[in-house]
Design an enzyme around this catalytic site. Structure first.
Site, PDB file in Angstrom:
ATOM      1  N   ARG A 243      -4.786 -15.006   1.640  1.00 15.51           N
ATOM      2  CA  ARG A 243      -6.203 -14.688   1.885  1.00 15.51           C
ATOM      3  C   ARG A 243      -6.888 -15.744   2.758  1.00 15.51           C
ATOM      4  NH1 ARG A 243      -7.043 -11.573  -3.857  1.00 15.51           N
ATOM      5  NH2 ARG A 243      -6.402  -9.589  -2.988  1.00 15.51           N
TER       6      ARG A 243
ATOM      7  N   THR B 256       0.811  -1.223   0.000  1.00 13.99           N
ATOM      8  CA  THR B 256       0.000   0.000   0.000  1.00 13.99           C
ATOM      9  C   THR B 256       0.849   1.280   0.000  1.00 13.99           C
ATOM     10  OG1 THR B 256      -1.606  -1.277   1.245  1.00 13.99           O
ATOM     11  CG2 THR B 256      -1.960   1.097   1.167  1.00 13.99           C
ATOM     12  N   GLU B 257       0.381   2.264  -0.770  1.00 16.70           N
ATOM     13  CA  GLU B 257       1.059   3.572  -0.858  1.00 16.70           C
ATOM     14  C   GLU B 257       0.033   4.679  -0.628  1.00 16.70           C
ATOM     15  OE1 GLU B 257       2.858   3.748  -4.726  1.00 16.70           O
ATOM     16  OE2 GLU B 257       4.279   2.133  -4.264  1.00 16.70           O
ATOM     17  N   PRO B 258       0.485   5.913  -0.424  1.00 21.01           N
ATOM     18  CA  PRO B 258      -0.471   7.001  -0.194  1.00 21.01           C
ATOM     19  C   PRO B 258      -1.516   7.105  -1.314  1.00 21.01           C
ATOM     20  CG  PRO B 258       1.745   7.734   0.326  1.00 21.01           C
ATOM     21  CD  PRO B 258       1.876   6.355  -0.231  1.00 21.01           C
TER      22      PRO B 258
ATOM     23  N   GLU C 174      -5.333  -7.303   2.900  1.00 23.87           N
ATOM     24  CA  GLU C 174      -5.259  -8.398   1.904  1.00 23.87           C
ATOM     25  C   GLU C 174      -6.439  -8.353   0.937  1.00 23.87           C
ATOM     26  OE1 GLU C 174      -1.904  -9.058   2.570  1.00 23.87           O
ATOM     27  OE2 GLU C 174      -2.468 -10.972   1.685  1.00 23.87           O
ATOM     28  N   GLY C 175      -6.939  -7.147   0.654  1.00 26.49           N
ATOM     29  CA  GLY C 175      -8.055  -6.966  -0.280  1.00 26.49           C
ATOM     30  C   GLY C 175      -9.359  -6.765   0.478  1.00 26.49           C
ATOM     31  N   THR C 176      -9.996  -5.622   0.251  1.00 26.81           N
ATOM     32  CA  THR C 176     -11.221  -5.295   0.994  1.00 26.81           C
ATOM     33  C   THR C 176     -12.382  -6.202   0.556  1.00 26.81           C
ATOM     34  OG1 THR C 176     -11.970  -3.728  -0.688  1.00 26.81           O
ATOM     35  CG2 THR C 176     -10.580  -2.833   1.071  1.00 26.81           C
TER      36      THR C 176
HETATM   37  C1  LIG Z   1      -4.271  -1.855  10.279  1.00 30.97           C
HETATM   38  C2  LIG Z   1      -3.887  -2.001   8.846  1.00 30.97           C
HETATM   39  C3  LIG Z   1      -2.855  -2.839   8.491  1.00 30.97           C
HETATM   40  C4  LIG Z   1      -2.469  -2.967   7.153  1.00 30.97           C
HETATM   41  N1  LIG Z   1      -1.396  -3.755   6.837  1.00 30.97           N
HETATM   42  C5  LIG Z   1      -0.907  -3.727   5.565  1.00 30.97           C
HETATM   43  C6  LIG Z   1       0.311  -4.400   5.241  1.00 30.97           C
HETATM   44  O1  LIG Z   1       0.940  -5.094   6.061  1.00 30.97           O
HETATM   45  N2  LIG Z   1       0.809  -4.245   3.985  1.00 30.97           N
HETATM   46  C7  LIG Z   1       0.167  -3.500   3.034  1.00 30.97           C
HETATM   47  O2  LIG Z   1       0.675  -3.398   1.919  1.00 30.97           O
HETATM   48  N3  LIG Z   1      -1.008  -2.881   3.304  1.00 30.97           N
HETATM   49  C8  LIG Z   1      -1.556  -2.973   4.536  1.00 30.97           C
HETATM   50  N4  LIG Z   1      -2.719  -2.303   4.835  1.00 30.97           N
HETATM   51  C9  LIG Z   1      -3.402  -1.540   3.795  1.00 30.97           C
HETATM   52  C10 LIG Z   1      -4.634  -2.239   3.287  1.00 30.97           C
HETATM   53  O3  LIG Z   1      -4.283  -3.386   2.544  1.00 30.97           O
HETATM   54  C11 LIG Z   1      -5.422  -1.195   2.468  1.00 30.97           C
HETATM   55  O4  LIG Z   1      -5.955  -0.285   3.402  1.00 30.97           O
HETATM   56  C12 LIG Z   1      -6.505  -1.825   1.629  1.00 30.97           C
HETATM   57  O5  LIG Z   1      -5.946  -2.574   0.581  1.00 30.97           O
HETATM   58  C13 LIG Z   1      -7.439  -0.763   1.019  1.00 30.97           C
HETATM   59  O6  LIG Z   1      -6.725   0.231   0.397  1.00 30.97           O
HETATM   60  P1  LIG Z   1      -7.031   1.780   0.720  1.00 30.97           P
HETATM   61  O7  LIG Z   1      -7.025   1.918   2.201  1.00 30.97           O
HETATM   62  O8  LIG Z   1      -6.116   2.608  -0.069  1.00 30.97           O
HETATM   63  O9  LIG Z   1      -8.518   1.997   0.249  1.00 30.97           O
HETATM   64  P2  LIG Z   1      -9.043   2.322  -1.222  1.00 30.97           P
HETATM   65  O10 LIG Z   1      -8.447   1.387  -2.208  1.00 30.97           O
HETATM   66  O11 LIG Z   1      -8.871   3.782  -1.461  1.00 30.97           O
HETATM   67  O12 LIG Z   1     -10.576   1.979  -1.065  1.00 30.97           O
HETATM   68  C14 LIG Z   1     -11.488   2.792  -0.324  1.00 30.97           C
HETATM   69  C15 LIG Z   1     -12.850   2.099  -0.381  1.00 30.97           C
HETATM   70  O13 LIG Z   1     -13.294   1.987  -1.757  1.00 30.97           O
HETATM   71  C16 LIG Z   1     -13.559   0.629  -2.071  1.00 30.97           C
HETATM   72  N5  LIG Z   1     -13.150   0.342  -3.451  1.00 30.97           N
HETATM   73  C17 LIG Z   1     -11.934   0.554  -4.003  1.00 30.97           C
HETATM   74  N6  LIG Z   1     -11.919   0.159  -5.299  1.00 30.97           N
HETATM   75  C18 LIG Z   1     -13.162  -0.330  -5.567  1.00 30.97           C
HETATM   76  C19 LIG Z   1     -13.778  -0.905  -6.713  1.00 30.97           C
HETATM   77  N7  LIG Z   1     -13.105  -1.068  -7.846  1.00 30.97           N
HETATM   78  N8  LIG Z   1     -15.071  -1.287  -6.614  1.00 30.97           N
HETATM   79  C20 LIG Z   1     -15.761  -1.136  -5.450  1.00 30.97           C
HETATM   80  N9  LIG Z   1     -15.240  -0.602  -4.334  1.00 30.97           N
HETATM   81  C21 LIG Z   1     -13.946  -0.215  -4.380  1.00 30.97           C
HETATM   82  C22 LIG Z   1     -12.731  -0.177  -1.078  1.00 30.97           C
HETATM   83  O14 LIG Z   1     -13.256  -1.479  -0.882  1.00 30.97           O
HETATM   84  C23 LIG Z   1     -12.826   0.674   0.179  1.00 30.97           C
HETATM   85  O15 LIG Z   1     -14.018   0.420   0.847  1.00 30.97           O
HETATM   86  C24 LIG Z   1      -3.154  -2.236   6.147  1.00 30.97           C
HETATM   87  C25 LIG Z   1      -4.231  -1.404   6.506  1.00 30.97           C
HETATM   88  C26 LIG Z   1      -4.590  -1.267   7.821  1.00 30.97           C
HETATM   89  C27 LIG Z   1      -5.736  -0.355   8.166  1.00 30.97           C
END
Ligand SMILES: Cc1cc2nc3c(=O)[nH]c(=O)nc-3n(C[C@H](O)[C@H](O)[C@H](O)COP(=O)(O)OP(=O)(O)OC[C@H]3O[C@@H](n4cnc5c(N)ncnc54)[C@H](O)[C@@H]3O)c2cc1C
Length: 401
Positions: free
Chosen positions: A255, A134-136, A378-380
């Protein structure tokens, strides 16, 4: 035929994991929820025990990952993925944040175990490895990664920022996803092992979180960070036909593990609530229709049914990985169902327990906070559903976004 009974050979591991969850995790669960960012030193001894289990080839109880060998002789096998899932369920019944804090059980370890060559496994196999995707400006759409890896002589030079990295501060190394060439899209994204102390690799800060507070979550920066070319996991070739296949393979193993974490937390909440209902004189009767039972019992039965469905999907996806069957669809189904279920179950259990469920006198409120991340990382939920829809409808990521 798929047999989803817990195999006999898993019983000893499940019992050991349950014992560790009961005697090590539960007693310190509240302490480290309150002491966010303090390292739970009690875990060191347990981690050594898990190392023993993992090297014995019996699977472990963390995110150690499973290696795909060439010894496939066909037939039904209950191998490392299933054992690891079963152990993970038990430990997360104890405390999911403490499992995530276990040395050498990071998601980066699963990536290394899944895709590293033998030489890399010998070098990195004993390290505790976090995973940084994950990135900003890039979360769900991991193809949008902007961290770059530029070949320079015998090295790659990494530049970029990673956020929300679980164990990003405590781990010995981080598996970093970076692109070799942004113009070539997802096929150019590769993963690199970057060890702590490598010049140009900096932990910028730790996050304060809703749940899993015992687990550290870090922002990392890579500024002209040079790693040997041999730290690239998998092949350096950019194969636009195969696309993301190499790095995505990790998710088929991880997953089901995150789904298992969700199962463990959901089971903890259900067990606690069953006890509270019994104390309150509410009987849960499996032989009576739900409409003839107390409303709390009817709710409980519905939650248990969801839990069972999530549990079976999770075992199936791990079993498929063990038996070399492509399991991307089932891994996403398990993750989606288990992530949704744990959030619903834990919140409903808070509700069923009334005021007790909302106070720190019980762990129910903590489990409700811990649950949400299991439906995010690991994917929402939405992304898993998208993957399931694509697979079932035969659509590509371009067709269905
Ligand atoms: C406590 C914690 C630990 C974590 N640990 C790790 C780690 O070890 N390594 C790592 O790399 N990352 C990690 N993450 C990051 C995590 O994997 C991401 O937060 C997650 O993948 C979602 O990315 P985002 O937060 O940028 O949300 P976004 O991608 O911006 O999504 C925001 C919302 O929009 C929805 N959405 C996005 N695209 C679509 C679409 N095409 N269709 C429908 N809905 C969509 C999403 O489901 C979500 O509800 C962690 C996050 C947290 C909070």
């Amino acid at each position: 035929m798929i047999n989803l009974e817990v195999p006999k050979k898993a019983k000893a591991l499940v019992n050991q994991a349950r014992q560790a969850a009961t005697e090590v995790f539960r007693p310190i669960s509240r302490k480290y929820d309150r002491a966010e960012h303090a390292y739970p030193s009690e875990l060191d001894m347990l981690a050594a025990l898990l190392d023993g289990l993992n090297t014995s080839g019996e699977g472990g109880a963390g995110a150690a990952g499973v290696r795909r060998g060439d010894d496939d002789k066909g037939g039904n096998r209950n191998g490392g993925n299933l054992l690891t899932v079963l152990g993970t369920i038990e430990l997360c019944w104890g405390d999911v944040a403490l499992l995530l804090s276990m040395p050498r059980q990071g998601l980066g370890n699963a990536a290394i175990a899944s895709v590293a060559n033998d030489e890399q496994l010998a070098r990195f196999g004993k390290l505790w490895a976090a995973m940084a995707i994950t990135e900003p400006d890039c979360g769900s759409d991991s193809a949008a990664i902007t961290t770059t890896a530029t070949k320079d002589g015998d090295d790659y030079v990494l530049n970029g920022e990673k956020i929300f990295v679980t164990s990003g501060e405590r781990a010995d190394a981080v598996v970093v996803w970076a692109t070799l060439d942004r113009t070539q899209g997802r096929a150019a994204i590769k993963s690199f092992v970057v060890e702590k102390g490598t010049p140009g690799f900096e932990v910028v800060r730790l996050e304060h979180k809703l749940g899993i507070r015992a687990s550290d979550t870090a922002v990392l920066r890579f500024d002209n960070c040079r790693v040997p070319a041999q730290n690239l996991l998998g092949t350096p070739d950019i194969d636009t036909k195969k696309g993301f296949a190499g790095v995505m393979q990790t998710f088929d193993n991880t997953r089901p593990l995150v789904a298992a974490m969700a199962i463990g937390v959901a089971r903890a909440a259900l067990e606690e609530t069953r006890g509270l209902l019994a104390e309150a004189g509410v009987e849960v009767d499996y032989d009576k229709p739900v409409n003839a039972q107390h409303a709390a019992a009817a709710t409980f039965l519905r939650l248990e049914a969801d839990y069972e469905a999530a549990y079976l999907l999770t075992l199936e996806s791990a079993w498929m990985a063990d038996n070399r069957k492509p399991n991307s669809l089932e891994a996403s189904m398990a993750k989606a169902k288990a992530g949704r279920t744990v959030v619903d179950v834990t919140l409903r259990c808070v509700e069923l327990a009334g005021t007790l469920g909302y106070t720190e006198d019980s762990l129910l409120e903590k489990w409700a906070r811990d649950a949400k991340i299991l439906d995010i990382f690991e994917g929402t939920q939405q992304i898993q559903q998208l993957i399931v829809a694509r697979k079932l409808l035969g659509k590509s990521s371009k067709d269905l976004k």
